[in-house]
Design an enzyme around this catalytic site. Structure first.
Site, PDB file in Angstrom:
ATOM      1  N   GLU A  95       4.044  -5.817   7.330  1.00 27.77           N
ATOM      2  CA  GLU A  95       3.310  -4.718   7.973  1.00 27.77           C
ATOM      3  C   GLU A  95       3.668  -4.493   9.440  1.00 27.77           C
ATOM      4  OE1 GLU A  95       2.045  -6.692   5.667  1.00 27.77           O
ATOM      5  OE2 GLU A  95       0.513  -5.658   4.474  1.00 27.77           O
ATOM      6  N   GLY A 114       0.403  -5.042   0.804  1.00 27.22           N
ATOM      7  CA  GLY A 114      -0.737  -5.027  -0.109  1.00 27.22           C
ATOM      8  C   GLY A 114      -0.403  -5.665  -1.451  1.00 27.22           C
ATOM      9  N   GLU A 168      -0.911  -9.200  -0.997  1.00 27.57           N
ATOM     10  CA  GLU A 168      -2.356  -9.424  -0.817  1.00 27.57           C
ATOM     11  C   GLU A 168      -3.077  -9.429  -2.166  1.00 27.57           C
ATOM     12  OE1 GLU A 168      -2.535  -6.292   2.259  1.00 27.57           O
ATOM     13  OE2 GLU A 168      -3.537  -7.791   3.504  1.00 27.57           O
ATOM     14  N   ALA A 196       0.878  -1.167   0.000  1.00 30.72           N
ATOM     15  CA  ALA A 196       0.000   0.000   0.000  1.00 30.72           C
ATOM     16  C   ALA A 196       0.915   1.216   0.000  1.00 30.72           C
ATOM     17  CB  ALA A 196      -0.862  -0.012   1.250  1.00 30.72           C
TER      18      ALA A 196
HETATM   19  C1  3H9 Z   1       0.557  -2.290   3.416  1.00 28.70           C
HETATM   20  O1  3H9 Z   1       0.764  -2.756   2.337  1.00 28.70           O
HETATM   21  C2  3H9 Z   1      -0.766  -2.330   4.110  1.00 28.70           C
HETATM   22  C3  3H9 Z   1      -1.752  -3.299   3.483  1.00 28.70           C
HETATM   23  O2  3H9 Z   1      -1.667  -4.574   4.112  1.00 28.70           O
HETATM   24  C4  3H9 Z   1      -3.179  -2.887   3.710  1.00 28.70           C
HETATM   25  C5  3H9 Z   1      -3.669  -1.687   3.025  1.00 28.70           C
HETATM   26  C6  3H9 Z   1      -5.147  -1.531   3.121  1.00 28.70           C
HETATM   27  N1  3H9 Z   1       4.737   3.274  -0.064  1.00 28.70           N
HETATM   28  O3  3H9 Z   1      13.528   1.282   0.302  1.00 28.70           O
HETATM   29  P1  3H9 Z   1      13.919   2.003  -0.912  1.00 28.70           P
HETATM   30  C7  3H9 Z   1       9.552   4.464  -1.413  1.00 28.70           C
HETATM   31  S1  3H9 Z   1       1.775  -1.470   4.269  1.00 28.70           S
HETATM   32  C8  3H9 Z   1       5.267   4.459  -0.411  1.00 28.70           C
HETATM   33  O4  3H9 Z   1      15.025   2.969  -0.807  1.00 28.70           O
HETATM   34  P2  3H9 Z   1      14.759  -0.473  -2.122  1.00 28.70           P
HETATM   35  C9  3H9 Z   1      10.612   4.857  -0.410  1.00 28.70           C
HETATM   36  O5  3H9 Z   1      10.113   5.780   0.508  1.00 28.70           O
HETATM   37  C10 3H9 Z   1       3.173  -1.531   3.213  1.00 28.70           C
HETATM   38  N2  3H9 Z   1       6.558   4.627  -0.717  1.00 28.70           N
HETATM   39  O6  3H9 Z   1      14.220   1.006  -2.132  1.00 28.70           O
HETATM   40  C11 3H9 Z   1      11.679   5.436  -1.306  1.00 28.70           C
HETATM   41  O7  3H9 Z   1      11.264   6.731  -1.652  1.00 28.70           O
HETATM   42  P3  3H9 Z   1      12.300   7.916  -1.879  1.00 28.70           P
HETATM   43  C12 3H9 Z   1       3.826  -2.840   3.211  1.00 28.70           C
HETATM   44  C13 3H9 Z   1       7.349   3.565  -0.668  1.00 28.70           C
HETATM   45  O8  3H9 Z   1      14.863  -0.851  -3.537  1.00 28.70           O
HETATM   46  C14 3H9 Z   1      11.583   4.564  -2.546  1.00 28.70           C
HETATM   47  O9  3H9 Z   1      10.287   3.956  -2.493  1.00 28.70           O
HETATM   48  N3  3H9 Z   1       5.037  -2.765   2.432  1.00 28.70           N
HETATM   49  C15 3H9 Z   1       6.869   2.303  -0.296  1.00 28.70           C
HETATM   50  O10 3H9 Z   1      15.942  -0.577  -1.230  1.00 28.70           O
HETATM   51  C16 3H9 Z   1      12.621   3.485  -2.642  1.00 28.70           C
HETATM   52  O11 3H9 Z   1      12.608   2.726  -1.421  1.00 28.70           O
HETATM   53  C17 3H9 Z   1       6.209  -2.537   3.016  1.00 28.70           C
HETATM   54  O12 3H9 Z   1       6.331  -2.395   4.209  1.00 28.70           O
HETATM   55  C18 3H9 Z   1       5.501   2.175   0.007  1.00 28.70           C
HETATM   56  N4  3H9 Z   1       4.956   1.005   0.349  1.00 28.70           N
HETATM   57  O13 3H9 Z   1      13.632  -1.334  -1.418  1.00 28.70           O
HETATM   58  C19 3H9 Z   1       7.380  -2.468   2.081  1.00 28.70           C
HETATM   59  N5  3H9 Z   1       7.891   1.414  -0.327  1.00 28.70           N
HETATM   60  O14 3H9 Z   1      13.106   7.500  -3.071  1.00 28.70           O
HETATM   61  C20 3H9 Z   1       8.146  -1.220   2.319  1.00 28.70           C
HETATM   62  C21 3H9 Z   1       8.968   2.109  -0.722  1.00 28.70           C
HETATM   63  O15 3H9 Z   1      11.439   9.096  -2.093  1.00 28.70           O
HETATM   64  N6  3H9 Z   1       9.206  -0.994   1.339  1.00 28.70           N
HETATM   65  N7  3H9 Z   1       8.660   3.398  -0.929  1.00 28.70           N
HETATM   66  O16 3H9 Z   1      13.088   7.972  -0.623  1.00 28.70           O
HETATM   67  C22 3H9 Z   1      10.354  -1.694   1.317  1.00 28.70           C
HETATM   68  O17 3H9 Z   1      10.574  -2.613   2.098  1.00 28.70           O
HETATM   69  C23 3H9 Z   1      11.384  -1.288   0.313  1.00 28.70           C
HETATM   70  O18 3H9 Z   1      11.147   0.044  -0.029  1.00 28.70           O
HETATM   71  C24 3H9 Z   1      11.400  -2.129  -0.975  1.00 28.70           C
HETATM   72  C25 3H9 Z   1      12.375  -1.472  -1.985  1.00 28.70           C
HETATM   73  C26 3H9 Z   1      11.900  -3.532  -0.636  1.00 28.70           C
HETATM   74  C27 3H9 Z   1      10.042  -2.189  -1.601  1.00 28.70           C
END
Ligand code: 3H9
Length: 655
Positions: A130, A107, A110, A68
């Site tokens: 999450e 998400g 999901e 999400a």
């Molecule tokens: C969820 O899904 C809730 C649902 O169950 C229910 C909903 C109803 N959103 O980490 P990086 C941005 S909760 C917005 O350096 P990498 C991050 O801020 C979510 N932005 O890259 C950064 O921005 P900036 C569950 C996001 O390649 C840029 O992307 N998901 C999100 O080392 C690059 O990020 C998670 O908890 C996001 N969801 O790693 C996953 N994710 O360039 C969280 C990233 O402006 N994310 N950004 O600074 C991660 O673990 C890592 O970012 C990922 C990429 C592995 C995806």
């Protein structure tokens, strides 16, 4: 193939009767409102168009979907909501196949779970992380994952936020197959061969039978690790619930819990930590600076610290040359690093081939001249100014002119060390925390003359080491130890004012620290701070408040846990209150005429927090730390400050 567009981020193309829907929302294809709207549009179109027999859903670039959109949390929700999009996918009358080309997290997973089939690229990573954001999955993850993988595996993945590889996901039944090279073509073929009359809807499956003991073990393992946080326990409860209620009841309870947690202080704090970590890597002025190329890393000193640094470097894929004073010490260093590799194999973090590969990239020698090959040399020798400056002068004459020299000093002035070399611009501080192969924090010290490309190189290196680098300017103790000193000082003042060490420790532990300050002092040993106080005695302002108790502890030979006695006594290794220390404290108070007052837990926490924040503000105004969130990350990752409180600067701002 004709191209269709359903929103700014959702496009589709029809290939041989299958609609390939691509989510293109850089950087990680997060499920923003535009993505959700576009997906609804694409399914609407596919439903009506008789030429479309099935759908393949995939992500553009290297991610499937990162989750999400975390940036939307805390703002008014915008329709369509993710659970509605997911319900639409699962109920769809034509086959929907997820082609999981990269990360499928939160998400994102999901969405994939609601598809009728899941194919993954070998490099894909899947998970419901999450809980790391203080929430539970909010779009069916806790109810659908156990229907595929079983309750125990779902608890393990969700309550720990554990991300799995495509291969493990296949083993767990989370994906149906792994496609080595031709993911999209395989997904199209899969969609075409899937019988639309008998679609496998995850939400309709019954939970696989499994042993109660396995479930209980998964739950207790996860809860043991989760300390004071709420989300893991809620995740366990929701996954267990999947076994006893209908899908719709389970989804409703999951949604209610998700919203409650999303709006909690804990989730706000953990979101702050998430974005703080992303901001930390960005250093003003370095955007266009190219780092130097690093292949060979020299490490001088292969003791406790040096061997941990060596392992991090080997894990990062580098060649390592360890240097010791003589052949015997070199052998010991080699053995120490081999021991760390063995431990990694025993714990399952490394396989035999990985061990072999790392050993093949390691040399430990008593011949310092070999460092002429090194691209960077990190020193991890005794923290003494003469020792370090002499070493740097020697290294300066051995290494190439473009090689970098890094010092791991904790308290010495790296500018003085740099000044001993011909090229001070090549000197940078790399302050590792012990054990260096485990601790994530790395303070990267930008010295007065450090060249921008040297700093940029240090940041790249830190990331390859698997560390969280935080840039600090030069000051005694850098960011972390300066704040820790202020924390220590205030804790000692409070003891003088009337709180007992055990009351202070209990208050901090209740707040979420794994250990209170006095237990930490005893664990680390009291003699180093004592030596520093003695060094500073001559220049100390006599008007400054000074607590004599720690000096008296040291004078009595109470150096902490390793001597069996410090702020506490440790009979049989167990931390216990020692009446002798209580008497010492009472004497010290009486000598100053202090009438002890009592403190509540809240007062203790507030005073210590204020001390940390005042020091943090000073670091910001001196330009030592670039942002308040960097200070939070240092305290969380180096000093046990609870992540669920967001760090001292964040926590104080919320009070
Ligand atoms: C969820 O899904 C809730 C649902 O169950 C229910 C909903 C109803 N959103 O980490 P990086 C941005 S909760 C917005 O350096 P990498 C991050 O801020 C979510 N932005 O890259 C950064 O921005 P900036 C569950 C996001 O390649 C840029 O992307 N998901 C999100 O080392 C690059 O990020 C998670 O908890 C996001 N969801 O790693 C996953 N994710 O360039 C969280 C990233 O402006 N994310 N950004 O600074 C991660 O673990 C890592 O970012 C990922 C990429 C592995 C995806």
């Amino acid at each position: 193939m004709s191209a269709l567009r359903f929103s700014d981020t959702i496009s589709a193309a029809l290939a041989d009767g299958t609609l390939i829907v691509t989510i293109d929302n850089a950087p990680v294809n997060a499920l923003s409102a535009d993505v959700r709207t576009g997906l609804m549009g694409a399914f609407e179109h596919a439903e009506k168009d008789g030429n479309i027999a099935g759908i393949v859903l995939t992500g553009a670039g290297s991610s499937f979907v990162g989750g999400a959109d975390i940036k939307e949390f805390g703002k008014p929700p915008v329709e369509p909501h993710l659970p509605d999009v997911i319900a639409r996918i699962e109920a769809f009358a034509k086959p929907v196949v997820a082609a999981i080309n990269g990360v499928a997290l939160g998400g994102g997973l999901e969405v994939a779970l609601a598809c009728h089939r899941r194919l993954a690229a070998p490099a894909a990573k899947l998970g419901l992380p999450e809980v790391k954001l203080g929430i539970v999955p909010g779009a069916g993850g806790t109810q659908r994952l156990p229907r595929l993988a079983g309750i125990a595996a779902a608890i393990d993945m969700i309550a720990n936020g554990r991300i799995v590889s495509a291969a493990e996901a296949l083993k767990l039944g989370v994906v149906d197959s792994v496609s080595p090279d031709t993911l999209l073509a395989d997904a199209i073929a899969d969609a075409k061969s899937t019988n639309a009359a008998a679609l496998r809807r995850t939400g309709h499956l019954s939970i696989p039978a499994e042993a109660v003991e396995a479930i209980d073990k998964a739950a207790s393992d996860a809860l043991r690790k989760s300390r004071a946080q709420h989300a893991p326990a809620e995740a366990v409860r929701l996954v267990r619930l999947a076994a006893s209620v209908s899908l719709s009841e389970g989804l409703a309870e999951e949604r209610r819990t998700f919203i409650e947690l999303r709006d909690s202080e804990e989730a706000a704090a953990l979101r702050h930590v998430f974005f703080a970590e992303r901001a930390a890597g960005k250093v003003e002025g370095l955007e266009a600076v190219a780092p130097r190329k690093i292949e060979i890393i020299g490490i001088v000193g292969t003791g406790l610290m040096g061997s941990g640094i060596a392992l991090s470097a080997l894990n990062g894929g580098y060649r390592v040359i360890g240097v010791e004073q003589n052949a015997e010490a070199a052998q010991k260093g080699r053995d120490r690093i081999a021991g760390l590799l063995d431990k990694a194999v025993q714990s399952g973090r490394l396989d035999a081939a990985g061990r072999e590969d790392r050993s093949g990239r390691l040399t430990v020698t008593a011949d310092m001249e070999q460092l002429e090959q090194a691209d960077i040399v990190i020193e991890a020798v005794f923290d003494d100014l003469t020792v370090k400056t002499e070493l740097f002068q020697r290294l300066d004459a051995i290494v190439r002119a473009d090689a970098i020299l890094a010092t791991n000093t904790s308290y010495l002035d790296p500018d003085v060390i740099a000044a001993a070399t011909r090229l001070p611009e090549r000197v940078v501080g790399l302050h590792f925390f012990s054990p260096a192969n485990i601790m994530r924090l790395l303070e990267v010290v930008n010295c007065r003359k450090t060249a921008p490309d040297v700093l940029a190189t240090a940041l790249v290196l830190a990331k390859r080491f698997g560390k969280l680098p935080i840039v600090s300017g030069v000051t005694e103790g850098f960011i972390g130890n300066r704040i820790f000193s202020a924390y220590r000082r205030e804790a000692e003042y409070m003891v003088e004012d009337g709180a007992s060490p055990q009351e202070i420790d209990a208050a901090l532990e209740a707040y979420g620290f794994p250990m209170g300050p006095f237990a930490v002092f005893d664990m680390a040993g009291l003699e180093i701070a004592w030596a520093r106080r003695k060094r500073q005695a001559a220049t100390r302002d006599p008007a400054e408040r000074y607590v004599i108790i720690p000096d008296r502890l040291c004078e009595a030979g109470r150096f902490g846990q390793k001597t069996g006695r410090g702020w506490y006594a440790y009979p049989d290794g167990k931390r216990t209150v020692d009446p002798e220390v209580t008497a010492m404290i009472e004497t010290a108070r009486a000598e100053k005429g202090i009438v002890p007052k009592s403190f509540t837990k809240e007062e203790i926490v507030s005073r210590l927090l204020k001390a940390m924040v005042d020091e943090g503000d000073a670091l910001l105004s001196e330009g030592i730390a670039a942002r308040a969130s960097d200070i939070d990350l240092v305290m969380i990752n180096g000093y046990g400050f609870p992540a669920s409180k967001g760090g001292p600067m964040f926590a104080a701002g919320r009070r």
